[in-house]
Design a protein around this motif. Structure first.
Motif, mmCIF file in Angstrom:
data_model
loop_
_atom_site.group_PDB
_atom_site.id
_atom_site.type_symbol
_atom_site.label_atom_id
_atom_site.label_comp_id
_atom_site.label_asym_id
_atom_site.label_seq_id
_atom_site.Cartn_x
_atom_site.Cartn_y
_atom_site.Cartn_z
ATOM 1 N N ILE A 194 0.823 -1.202 0.000
ATOM 2 C CA ILE A 194 0.000 0.000 0.000
ATOM 3 C C ILE A 194 0.863 1.260 0.000
ATOM 4 O O ILE A 194 2.084 1.179 0.166
ATOM 5 C CB ILE A 194 -0.980 0.013 1.205
ATOM 6 N N ARG A 195 0.209 2.382 -0.190
ATOM 7 C CA ARG A 195 0.877 3.691 -0.214
ATOM 8 C C ARG A 195 2.035 3.715 -1.202
ATOM 9 O O ARG A 195 3.109 4.249 -0.919
ATOM 10 C CB ARG A 195 1.346 4.092 1.180
ATOM 11 N N GLY A 196 1.817 3.072 -2.337
ATOM 12 C CA GLY A 196 2.830 3.116 -3.395
ATOM 13 C C GLY A 196 4.056 2.283 -3.107
ATOM 14 O O GLY A 196 5.131 2.560 -3.611
ATOM 15 N N GLY A 197 3.909 1.239 -2.280
ATOM 16 C CA GLY A 197 5.040 0.369 -1.969
ATOM 17 C C GLY A 197 5.977 0.956 -0.940
ATOM 18 O O GLY A 197 7.186 0.751 -0.990
ATOM 19 N N HIS A 198 5.400 1.670 0.015
ATOM 20 C CA HIS A 198 6.203 2.346 1.037
ATOM 21 C C HIS A 198 6.703 1.379 2.116
ATOM 22 O O HIS A 198 6.464 0.182 2.043
ATOM 23 C CB HIS A 198 5.391 3.474 1.684
#
Length: 173
Positions: free
Chosen positions: A92-96
């Motif tokens: 999630i969150r762009g692969g954070h």
């Protein structure tokens, strides 16, 4: 001695607490400096055989996801505080990535010297440097005010399931 992690480095301002205590990454030889006695002030932490410690240490080092900071009392060469942050890779969150702080302990004899605050500041600095978008920790109600002073805010509720039958078994990892 080999360190659990080489980078990021602790900020210079967080590497000491007075003239008799240094803060630094966990080192391979720290199991001989009272590491398990210190951890046992937190929870059940019986000493583990040297080969098991070595396997755990090397796995943590190789993963580059574990950051244990310890405080060593120079006159006695004993560890007097420790805390660990694990880094979780997210989809999630762009692969954070997210940090999770665990096993925070300050020796009873050293409380009041702001070692816990320095550990939290150190792990936060490392998490920020690594690119974590947040750092989480679980604590008892008694410790909420301390962690709030360290910049954390109350967020949701922790849940746990325990597998008692696995407490006496050797983990498969």
């Amino acid at each position: 001695s080999m360190k659990q992690f080489d980078s990021p480095e602790l900020p210079e301002s967080l590497r000491s607490a007075g003239s008799d205590v240094v803060l630094r990454p966990l080192e391979f030889e720290d199991n001989k400096k009272g590491f398990f006695q210190l951890l046992s002030q937190l929870t059940s932490a019986p000493e583990i055989p040297q080969d098991v410690f070595m396997d755990r240490f090397m796995a943590m080092r190789a993963s580059k996801h574990y950051y244990t900071i310890v405080a060593e009392h120079i006159p006695t060469k004993k560890l007097v505080a420790a805390a660990t942050m694990m880094v979780e890779i997210k989809f999630i969150r762009g692969g954070h990535i997210t940090g999770h702080i665990e096993d925070v302990v300050v020796d009873k004899s050293m409380r009041g010297r702001h070692l816990g605050v320095k550990l939290m500041q150190g792990l936060q600095a490392i998490g920020q440097e690594l690119g974590c978008y947040k750092i989480l920790l679980d604590c008892s109600q008694d410790n909420v005010k301390f962690y709030e002073r360290c910049g954390f805010q109350f967020k949701e509720v922790q849940m746990a399931v325990y597998f008692r039958e696995n407490e006496q078994r050797r983990p498969k990892l």
